[in-house]
Design a protein around this motif. Structure first.
Motif, PDB file in Angstrom:
ATOM      1  N   ARG A  14     -18.544  94.361  26.369  1.00  0.00           N
ATOM      2  CA  ARG A  14     -18.223  94.435  25.151  1.00  0.00           C
ATOM      3  C   ARG A  14     -19.466  94.099  24.346  1.00  0.00           C
ATOM      4  NH1 ARG A  14     -15.068  92.213  28.241  1.00  0.00           N
ATOM      5  NH2 ARG A  14     -16.214  90.107  28.036  1.00  0.00           N
ATOM      6  N   PHE A  15     -19.695  95.178  23.729  1.00  0.00           N
ATOM      7  CA  PHE A  15     -21.116  95.156  23.109  1.00  0.00           C
ATOM      8  C   PHE A  15     -21.084  95.670  21.683  1.00  0.00           C
ATOM      9  CE2 PHE A  15     -25.334  96.752  22.497  1.00  0.00           C
ATOM     10  CZ  PHE A  15     -26.252  95.786  22.881  1.00  0.00           C
ATOM     11  N   CYS A  16     -21.838  94.817  20.867  1.00  0.00           N
ATOM     12  CA  CYS A  16     -22.007  95.177  19.485  1.00  0.00           C
ATOM     13  C   CYS A  16     -22.935  96.069  19.074  1.00  0.00           C
ATOM     14  CB  CYS A  16     -21.889  94.156  18.438  1.00  0.00           C
ATOM     15  SG  CYS A  16     -21.836  94.521  16.762  1.00  0.00           S
ATOM     16  N   LYS A  17     -23.176  97.279  18.791  1.00  0.00           N
ATOM     17  CA  LYS A  17     -24.431  97.894  18.623  1.00  0.00           C
ATOM     18  C   LYS A  17     -24.996  97.572  17.120  1.00  0.00           C
ATOM     19  CE  LYS A  17     -22.851 102.255  20.887  1.00  0.00           C
ATOM     20  NZ  LYS A  17     -22.636 103.641  20.418  1.00  0.00           N
ATOM     21  N   ALA A  18     -24.196  97.017  16.290  1.00  0.00           N
ATOM     22  CA  ALA A  18     -24.768  96.660  14.813  1.00  0.00           C
ATOM     23  C   ALA A  18     -25.776  95.388  15.134  1.00  0.00           C
ATOM     24  CB  ALA A  18     -23.739  96.429  13.810  1.00  0.00           C
ATOM     25  N   GLU A  19     -25.007  94.691  16.176  1.00  0.00           N
ATOM     26  CA  GLU A  19     -25.911  93.223  16.109  1.00  0.00           C
ATOM     27  C   GLU A  19     -26.708  93.225  17.627  1.00  0.00           C
ATOM     28  OE1 GLU A  19     -22.833  89.863  16.110  1.00  0.00           O
ATOM     29  OE2 GLU A  19     -22.432  90.563  14.359  1.00  0.00           O
ATOM     30  N   ASN A  20     -26.624  94.480  18.270  1.00  0.00           N
ATOM     31  CA  ASN A  20     -27.507  94.693  19.383  1.00  0.00           C
ATOM     32  C   ASN A  20     -26.929  93.496  20.240  1.00  0.00           C
ATOM     33  OD1 ASN A  20     -28.929  95.976  21.127  1.00  0.00           O
ATOM     34  ND2 ASN A  20     -30.935  94.814  20.727  1.00  0.00           N
ATOM     35  N   ARG A  21     -25.981  93.066  20.689  1.00  0.00           N
ATOM     36  CA  ARG A  21     -25.724  91.732  21.610  1.00  0.00           C
ATOM     37  C   ARG A  21     -24.325  92.165  21.997  1.00  0.00           C
ATOM     38  NH1 ARG A  21     -22.446  87.346  19.585  1.00  0.00           N
ATOM     39  NH2 ARG A  21     -21.584  87.977  17.732  1.00  0.00           N
ATOM     40  N   GLU A  22     -24.291  91.256  23.276  1.00  0.00           N
ATOM     41  CA  GLU A  22     -22.881  91.327  23.995  1.00  0.00           C
ATOM     42  C   GLU A  22     -21.999  90.398  23.205  1.00  0.00           C
ATOM     43  OE1 GLU A  22     -21.075  91.142  28.770  1.00  0.00           O
ATOM     44  OE2 GLU A  22     -23.223  91.539  28.330  1.00  0.00           O
ATOM     45  N   ILE A  23     -20.658  90.869  23.169  1.00  0.00           N
ATOM     46  CA  ILE A  23     -19.518  89.938  22.457  1.00  0.00           C
ATOM     47  C   ILE A  23     -18.805  89.404  23.383  1.00  0.00           C
ATOM     48  CG2 ILE A  23     -17.568  89.953  20.962  1.00  0.00           C
ATOM     49  CD1 ILE A  23     -20.362  90.766  19.710  1.00  0.00           C
ATOM     50  N   PRO A  24     -18.419  87.949  23.553  1.00  0.00           N
ATOM     51  CA  PRO A  24     -17.536  87.175  24.298  1.00  0.00           C
ATOM     52  C   PRO A  24     -16.308  87.712  24.025  1.00  0.00           C
ATOM     53  CG  PRO A  24     -19.117  85.753  23.365  1.00  0.00           C
ATOM     54  CD  PRO A  24     -19.119  87.184  22.653  1.00  0.00           C
ATOM     55  N   TYR A  25     -15.263  87.698  25.208  1.00  0.00           N
ATOM     56  CA  TYR A  25     -13.863  88.166  25.151  1.00  0.00           C
ATOM     57  C   TYR A  25     -13.208  87.398  24.089  1.00  0.00           C
ATOM     58  CZ  TYR A  25      -9.162  89.391  26.361  1.00  0.00           C
ATOM     59  OH  TYR A  25      -8.211  89.850  26.298  1.00  0.00           O
ATOM     60  N   GLU A  26     -13.529  86.347  23.878  1.00  0.00           N
ATOM     61  CA  GLU A  26     -12.530  85.424  22.915  1.00  0.00           C
ATOM     62  C   GLU A  26     -13.031  85.823  21.398  1.00  0.00           C
ATOM     63  OE1 GLU A  26     -15.020  83.882  24.875  1.00  0.00           O
ATOM     64  OE2 GLU A  26     -13.322  83.720  26.652  1.00  0.00           O
ATOM     65  N   GLN A  27     -13.972  86.346  21.338  1.00  0.00           N
ATOM     66  CA  GLN A  27     -14.681  86.954  19.876  1.00  0.00           C
ATOM     67  C   GLN A  27     -13.982  88.289  19.358  1.00  0.00           C
ATOM     68  OE1 GLN A  27     -18.494  86.298  19.093  1.00  0.00           O
ATOM     69  NE2 GLN A  27     -18.493  84.103  19.524  1.00  0.00           N
ATOM     70  N   VAL A  28     -13.552  89.004  20.476  1.00  0.00           N
ATOM     71  CA  VAL A  28     -12.805  90.435  20.410  1.00  0.00           C
ATOM     72  C   VAL A  28     -11.693  90.429  19.810  1.00  0.00           C
ATOM     73  CG1 VAL A  28     -12.430  92.555  21.502  1.00  0.00           C
ATOM     74  CG2 VAL A  28     -14.474  91.130  22.228  1.00  0.00           C
ATOM     75  N   GLY A  29     -11.595  91.331  18.744  1.00  0.00           N
ATOM     76  CA  GLY A  29     -10.077  91.453  17.942  1.00  0.00           C
ATOM     77  C   GLY A  29      -9.804  92.584  18.192  1.00  0.00           C
TER      78      GLY A  29
END
Length: 99
Positions: A14-29
């Motif tokens: 789960r990767f956020c291109k805008a923030e250029n970082r991987e997102i933990p599952y708990e933060q995915v909505g």
């Protein structure tokens, strides 16, 4: 989980291109993408209130005494039956109402 292709492993990130970082599952909505690129967030409560045809439920709100039914209603019977793939839940409902 291994891939059947060349013995390699497949990675799901789960990767956020805008923030250029991987997102933990708990933060995915969940959300709904608008045509202009904006995202409307959806909560579990929002989804619970949607009239989804896949919900496949029947809400029994209550019962009335037999004497309260107008005899004129007997002239036009109403039937309920299972939809596709609902034979088992329907059978359980019929069994529960019969007891």
């Amino acid at each position: 989980m291994g891939s059947t292709f060349a013995g390699l492993y497949v990675e799901h990130r789960r990767f956020c291109k805008a923030e250029n970082r991987e997102i933990p599952y708990e933060q995915v909505g969940r959300g709904f993408a608008l045509g202009d690129g904006r995202m409307v967030p959806l909560t579990d409560e929002d989804l619970a209130h949607l009239p989804l045809p896949t919900k496949r439920t029947v809400d029994v709100l209550g019962f009335v005494p037999f004497e309260d039914i107008d005899p004129i209603s007997y002239g036009r019977p109403y039937y309920v039956g299972p939809g596709p793939g609902a034979d088992r839940p329907y059978s359980l409902l019929v069994e529960a109402l019969a007891t």
